[in-house]
Design a protein around this motif. Structure first.
Motif, PDB file in Angstrom:
ATOM      1  N   ARG A  27     -65.785 -28.825   0.267  1.00 12.85           N
ATOM      2  CA  ARG A  27     -66.553 -29.303  -0.978  1.00 12.85           C
ATOM      3  C   ARG A  27     -67.069 -28.535  -1.710  1.00 12.85           C
ATOM      4  O   ARG A  27     -67.653 -27.712  -0.678  1.00 12.85           O
ATOM      5  CB  ARG A  27     -67.399 -30.088  -0.282  1.00 12.85           C
ATOM      6  N   VAL A  70     -65.548 -29.852   4.961  1.00 10.55           N
ATOM      7  CA  VAL A  70     -65.641 -31.338   5.627  1.00 10.55           C
ATOM      8  C   VAL A  70     -64.346 -31.284   6.532  1.00 10.55           C
ATOM      9  O   VAL A  70     -65.901 -32.067   7.475  1.00 10.55           O
ATOM     10  CB  VAL A  70     -65.171 -31.729   4.521  1.00 10.55           C
ATOM     11  N   ALA A 100     -67.440 -35.347  -6.898  1.00  9.40           N
ATOM     12  CA  ALA A 100     -67.521 -34.134  -5.754  1.00  9.40           C
ATOM     13  C   ALA A 100     -65.247 -33.443  -6.104  1.00  9.40           C
ATOM     14  O   ALA A 100     -64.982 -34.059  -6.400  1.00  9.40           O
ATOM     15  CB  ALA A 100     -67.611 -34.584  -4.588  1.00  9.40           C
ATOM     16  N   PHE A 111     -63.394 -30.808  -4.561  1.00 12.08           N
ATOM     17  CA  PHE A 111     -62.371 -30.871  -3.199  1.00 12.08           C
ATOM     18  C   PHE A 111     -61.824 -30.064  -3.438  1.00 12.08           C
ATOM     19  O   PHE A 111     -60.579 -30.371  -4.269  1.00 12.08           O
ATOM     20  CB  PHE A 111     -62.390 -31.676  -1.872  1.00 12.08           C
TER      21      PHE A 111
END
Length: 80
Positions: A14, A41, A64, A66
């Protein structure tokens, strides 16, 4: 790199929002080499499992960012 990490080379990372607000551009793999804050993560044995987890994370946290990387475990400061 631990034995468990070697068995699970596919990593979901992340990219933290604080680091992304600095205006760093480019592709995600280029941003990893800059001074980015990142959090591991999860680790997986195969890419398919990592992509499935990534898909679920994106649905749960759409704002978010990633990425998936393959961690070969060769660090410059690490002695073999």
């Amino acid at each position: 790199m631990t034995y468990s990490e070697r068995l699970h080379p596919w990593v979901v990372i992340r990219l933290l929002p604080q680091a992304m607000q600095r205006g760093l551009g480019g592709f995600p793999h280029e941003r990893l080499h800059q001074d980015m804050q990142r959090v591991v993560v999860a680790r997986f044995r195969n890419r398919s499992d990592a992509e499935g987890h990534l898909w679920a994370l994106k649905r749960l946290m759409p704002d978010a960012e990633f990425i998936i990387v393959f961690d070969v475990g060769n660090r410059i400061d690490e002695e073999s």
